[in-house]
Design an enzyme around this catalytic site. Structure first.
Site, mmCIF file in Angstrom:
data_model
loop_
_atom_site.group_PDB
_atom_site.id
_atom_site.type_symbol
_atom_site.label_atom_id
_atom_site.label_comp_id
_atom_site.label_asym_id
_atom_site.label_seq_id
_atom_site.Cartn_x
_atom_site.Cartn_y
_atom_site.Cartn_z
ATOM 1 N N THR A 11 -81.844 73.409 39.271
ATOM 2 C CA THR A 11 -81.466 74.734 39.802
ATOM 3 C C THR A 11 -80.756 74.632 41.148
ATOM 4 O O THR A 11 -80.325 75.636 41.703
ATOM 5 C CB THR A 11 -82.709 75.637 39.960
ATOM 6 N N GLU A 136 -78.823 60.727 55.619
ATOM 7 C CA GLU A 136 -79.865 60.947 56.638
ATOM 8 C C GLU A 136 -80.667 59.667 56.882
ATOM 9 O O GLU A 136 -81.362 59.546 57.893
ATOM 10 C CB GLU A 136 -80.805 62.075 56.209
ATOM 11 N N TYR A 158 -87.874 64.336 56.578
ATOM 12 C CA TYR A 158 -87.039 64.265 55.366
ATOM 13 C C TYR A 158 -86.437 62.860 55.230
ATOM 14 O O TYR A 158 -86.526 62.224 54.178
ATOM 15 C CB TYR A 158 -85.936 65.323 55.442
HETATM 16 P P1 NAP Z 1 -80.810 71.767 46.762
HETATM 17 O O1 NAP Z 1 -79.665 72.659 46.438
HETATM 18 O O2 NAP Z 1 -81.731 72.106 47.865
HETATM 19 O O3 NAP Z 1 -81.654 71.594 45.410
HETATM 20 C C1 NAP Z 1 -82.909 70.981 45.409
HETATM 21 C C2 NAP Z 1 -83.510 71.128 44.028
HETATM 22 O O4 NAP Z 1 -84.809 70.520 44.021
HETATM 23 C C3 NAP Z 1 -83.724 72.583 43.582
HETATM 24 O O5 NAP Z 1 -83.489 72.672 42.200
HETATM 25 C C4 NAP Z 1 -85.192 72.803 43.877
HETATM 26 O O6 NAP Z 1 -85.783 73.820 43.108
HETATM 27 C C5 NAP Z 1 -85.740 71.450 43.471
HETATM 28 N N1 NAP Z 1 -87.067 71.170 43.995
HETATM 29 C C6 NAP Z 1 -87.499 71.274 45.277
HETATM 30 N N2 NAP Z 1 -88.784 70.902 45.366
HETATM 31 C C7 NAP Z 1 -89.171 70.561 44.113
HETATM 32 C C8 NAP Z 1 -90.388 70.114 43.557
HETATM 33 N N3 NAP Z 1 -91.494 69.948 44.299
HETATM 34 N N4 NAP Z 1 -90.434 69.838 42.230
HETATM 35 C C9 NAP Z 1 -89.342 70.026 41.457
HETATM 36 N N5 NAP Z 1 -88.175 70.488 41.907
HETATM 37 C C10 NAP Z 1 -88.097 70.731 43.236
HETATM 38 O O7 NAP Z 1 -80.276 70.289 47.052
HETATM 39 P P2 NAP Z 1 -78.860 69.623 46.670
HETATM 40 O O8 NAP Z 1 -77.928 69.864 47.790
HETATM 41 O O9 NAP Z 1 -78.506 69.993 45.287
HETATM 42 O O10 NAP Z 1 -79.249 68.082 46.745
HETATM 43 C C11 NAP Z 1 -79.713 67.384 45.597
HETATM 44 C C12 NAP Z 1 -80.440 66.126 46.035
HETATM 45 O O11 NAP Z 1 -79.542 65.295 46.769
HETATM 46 C C13 NAP Z 1 -81.633 66.349 46.956
HETATM 47 O O12 NAP Z 1 -82.575 65.356 46.656
HETATM 48 C C14 NAP Z 1 -81.064 66.124 48.352
HETATM 49 O O13 NAP Z 1 -82.095 65.718 49.216
HETATM 50 C C15 NAP Z 1 -80.073 65.024 48.072
HETATM 51 N N6 NAP Z 1 -78.909 64.958 48.944
HETATM 52 C C16 NAP Z 1 -78.130 66.066 49.147
HETATM 53 C C17 NAP Z 1 -76.994 65.965 49.927
HETATM 54 C C18 NAP Z 1 -76.101 67.159 50.168
HETATM 55 O O14 NAP Z 1 -75.309 67.111 51.119
HETATM 56 N N7 NAP Z 1 -76.153 68.188 49.350
HETATM 57 C C19 NAP Z 1 -76.640 64.729 50.513
HETATM 58 C C20 NAP Z 1 -77.450 63.619 50.264
HETATM 59 C C21 NAP Z 1 -78.566 63.734 49.462
HETATM 60 P P3 NAP Z 1 -85.706 75.395 43.562
HETATM 61 O O15 NAP Z 1 -84.344 75.870 43.136
HETATM 62 O O16 NAP Z 1 -86.830 75.987 42.810
HETATM 63 O O17 NAP Z 1 -85.882 75.403 45.056
HETATM 64 N N1 GDD Z 2 -78.759 74.226 58.884
HETATM 65 C C1 GDD Z 2 -78.209 74.444 60.078
HETATM 66 N N2 GDD Z 2 -78.231 75.703 60.602
HETATM 67 N N3 GDD Z 2 -77.655 73.399 60.745
HETATM 68 C C2 GDD Z 2 -77.077 73.655 61.928
HETATM 69 C C3 GDD Z 2 -77.046 74.920 62.491
HETATM 70 C C4 GDD Z 2 -77.667 75.996 61.802
HETATM 71 O O1 GDD Z 2 -77.699 77.140 62.240
HETATM 72 N N4 GDD Z 2 -76.389 74.851 63.671
HETATM 73 C C5 GDD Z 2 -76.017 73.584 63.832
HETATM 74 N N5 GDD Z 2 -76.443 72.841 62.783
HETATM 75 C C6 GDD Z 2 -76.267 71.390 62.630
HETATM 76 C C7 GDD Z 2 -77.550 70.634 62.346
HETATM 77 O O2 GDD Z 2 -78.298 70.451 63.546
HETATM 78 C C8 GDD Z 2 -76.985 69.355 61.758
HETATM 79 O O3 GDD Z 2 -76.620 68.465 62.792
HETATM 80 C C9 GDD Z 2 -75.715 69.801 61.037
HETATM 81 O O4 GDD Z 2 -75.453 71.136 61.508
HETATM 82 C C10 GDD Z 2 -75.804 69.837 59.532
HETATM 83 O O5 GDD Z 2 -76.972 70.544 59.160
HETATM 84 P P1 GDD Z 2 -77.251 70.951 57.636
HETATM 85 O O6 GDD Z 2 -76.081 71.647 57.074
HETATM 86 O O7 GDD Z 2 -78.570 71.633 57.600
HETATM 87 O O8 GDD Z 2 -77.291 69.547 56.882
HETATM 88 P P2 GDD Z 2 -77.984 68.161 57.261
HETATM 89 O O9 GDD Z 2 -76.874 67.214 57.625
HETATM 90 O O10 GDD Z 2 -79.090 68.310 58.196
HETATM 91 O O11 GDD Z 2 -78.622 67.745 55.851
HETATM 92 C C11 GDD Z 2 -77.861 67.859 54.646
HETATM 93 O O12 GDD Z 2 -77.145 66.674 54.416
HETATM 94 C C12 GDD Z 2 -77.959 65.509 54.193
HETATM 95 C C13 GDD Z 2 -76.998 64.336 53.977
HETATM 96 O O13 GDD Z 2 -76.569 63.857 55.219
HETATM 97 C C14 GDD Z 2 -78.846 68.164 53.516
HETATM 98 O O14 GDD Z 2 -78.115 68.485 52.364
HETATM 99 C C15 GDD Z 2 -79.723 66.979 53.226
HETATM 100 O O15 GDD Z 2 -80.511 67.251 52.048
HETATM 101 C C16 GDD Z 2 -78.836 65.755 52.970
HETATM 102 O O16 GDD Z 2 -79.623 64.618 52.720
#
Ligand code: NAP
Ligand code: GDD
Length: 384
Positions: A11, A136, A158
């Site tokens: 999701t 991260e 995290y």
């Molecule tokens: P997201 O939009 O926050 O989606 C997270 C998903 O995990 C959602 O479907 C959520 O369900 C589900 N979930 C959370 N807790 C769970 C649990 N306890 N059991 C089962 N399902 C659970 O994240 P995303 O951006 O798609 O990222 C996907 C994966 O890649 C994550 O593991 C994230 O940490 C990693 N990642 C993301 C990025 C990025 O920039 N997007 C970069 C590097 C790594 P609900 O919808 O019910 O909340």
């Molecule tokens: N969320 C958020 N909200 N971040 C902010 C804000 C705010 O109002 N203002 C500044 N930031 C800064 C955060 O402090 C961080 O340095 C940067 O924006 C990015 O924040 P996020 O977009 O929340 O992403 P993230 O980099 O912390 O984490 C995301 O990327 C990771 C990969 O590098 C997530 O998707 C993680 O799940 C993923 O692993």
């Protein structure tokens, strides 16, 4: 016989793009979905709708949770997947400081539960596993740019939980000869990015401010820099990793980095607004420096009568600061290019343009549904 994939986190942003990609490649897809008190399938509803037209639906979900071993074992046994994409996670870095134990349980132990399920069920030869690792892990970066050999230094619960998951994946690969890969993905975004991540927070705010529903955008650290790509490109890399002859870990990134402040500027310029920043630290503000009224009207469908030069649209709120911050991320995707043939197709300006346009459209639609017309938007004093 079509291949069968199990996606946890179906999701979420990545789950929805990946499910779409795998269905288009002929897979049968099973998604793990959490029970929620409100609807949480908005990102994948369209996939169900398409699937219902077919005689032999290929898209299914089951209720589950990464904290529940029995649930995981039961469904891995039933589904017998060829590929598992473990995307589920408590994925918000700042929230992980408030819920460190839960984050460790889901993001760290949850990965172990999945690896163990495959091992216990004797599926190590059949089932390939993709683990959603993250930039991260680099946290307080030890090298610029970051590659597969850069030492890790996570800076949040995290990041630390994902470090455990990373090494468990490596360990199960080495100990049990499993086809298990870490995708070390740098930030990737899209129009369906979660609303509390910074890019989507910014593009939503721009839509709301432009259409008169919000007065100011409050942010935390504007100096942080991220290597942002498009989620659509990044799920392609996940798929490619599991099609290789040997399991390996890959950095997936664009190789470019941009500050939050510059992202704000670029995103506002999509609706014809130039933002000038002044002041330092928590006193920093972003004000309207110029408005291209024709561009604004073309992007939003209304006149910019409610906006004026000098108006403050961005401010800093320390609430959004993190106890420890990751200041700079920039990835080196050379290995992915050489071995997977993967390169990022979307540029950051293209990504921003798509996100802003989608959010403007969404706000317009919501407003239209509520009022039955757009006329009121020209009289924004009524709706601010
Ligand atoms: P997201 O939009 O926050 O989606 C997270 C998903 O995990 C959602 O479907 C959520 O369900 C589900 N979930 C959370 N807790 C769970 C649990 N306890 N059991 C089962 N399902 C659970 O994240 P995303 O951006 O798609 O990222 C996907 C994966 O890649 C994550 O593991 C994230 O940490 C990693 N990642 C993301 C990025 C990025 O920039 N997007 C970069 C590097 C790594 P609900 O919808 O019910 O909340
Ligand atoms: N969320 C958020 N909200 N971040 C902010 C804000 C705010 O109002 N203002 C500044 N930031 C800064 C955060 O402090 C961080 O340095 C940067 O924006 C990015 O924040 P996020 O977009 O929340 O992403 P993230 O980099 O912390 O984490 C995301 O990327 C990771 C990969 O590098 C997530 O998707 C993680 O799940 C993923 O692993």
């Amino acid at each position: 016989m079509s291949k069968v994939a199990l996606i946890t986190g179906i999701t979420g942003q990545d789950g929805s793009y990946l499910a779409d990609l795998l269905l288009k490649r002929g897979y049968t897809v099973w998604g793990m979905k959490r029970r929620s008190s409100s609807f949480n399938t908005e990102r994948i509803d369209a996939l169900f709708a398409n699937d219902r037209q077919e005689e032999d639906p290929r898209f299914h979900y089951f209720y589950g949770d990464l904290t529940d071993s029995n649930n995981i074992i039961k469904y891995v046994q039933e589904i017998q997947p060829d590929e598992i994409y473990n995307l589920a996670a408590m994925s918000h870095v700042k929230v992980s400081f408030d819920t460190p134990e839960y984050t460790g349980n889901v993001d760290g132990l949850g990965t172990l539960r999945m690896l163990e399920a495959v091992r216990i069920l004797g599926l190590t030869e059949k089932t390939r596993i993709y683990q959603a690792s993250t930039s991260e892990l680099y946290g307080k970066v030890q090298e610029i740019p970051q590659s597969e050999t850069t030492p890790f230094y996570p800076r949040s619960p995290y990041g630390v939980a994902k470090l455990y998951a990373y090494w468990m994946t490596v360990n199960y690969r080495e100990a049990y000869n499993m086809f298990a890969c870490n995708g070390i993905l740098f930030n990737h975004e899209s129009p369906v990015r979660g609303e509390t991540f910074v890019t989507r927070k910014i593009t939503r705010a721009i839509a709301n401010i432009s259409l008169g529903f919000q007065s100011v955008l409050s942010l935390g650290n504007l100096d942080a820099k991220r290597d942002w790509g498009h989620a659509k490109d990044y799920v392609e890399a996940m798929y490619l990793m599991l099609q290789q002859d040997e399991p390996e870990d890959f950095v997936i990134a664009t190789g470019k980095t941009t500050s939050i402040r510059d992202f704000v500027r670029m995103a506002f310029s999509e609706v014809g607004i130039d933002i000038a920043f002044s002041g330092k630290g928590v006193e920093e503000i972003g004000q309207i420096d110029a408005i291209d009224r024709a561009k604004f009207e073309a992007a939003t469908g209304i006149e910019a009568n409610h906006l004026s030069i000098g108006q403050e649209l961005v401010k800093v709120d320390p609430f959004y600061f993190r106890p420890t911050e990751v200041e700079l991320l920039i990835g080196d995707p050379t290995k992915a290019k050489e071995k997977l043939g993967w390169v990022a197709k979307h540029t950051l300006p293209e990504l921003i343009s798509e996100m802003v346009a989608c959010d403007v459209e969404r706000v317009r639609k919501n407003h239209y549904l509520k009022t039955g017309g757009f006329a009121i938007l020209n009289n924004v004093e009524d709706v601010i």
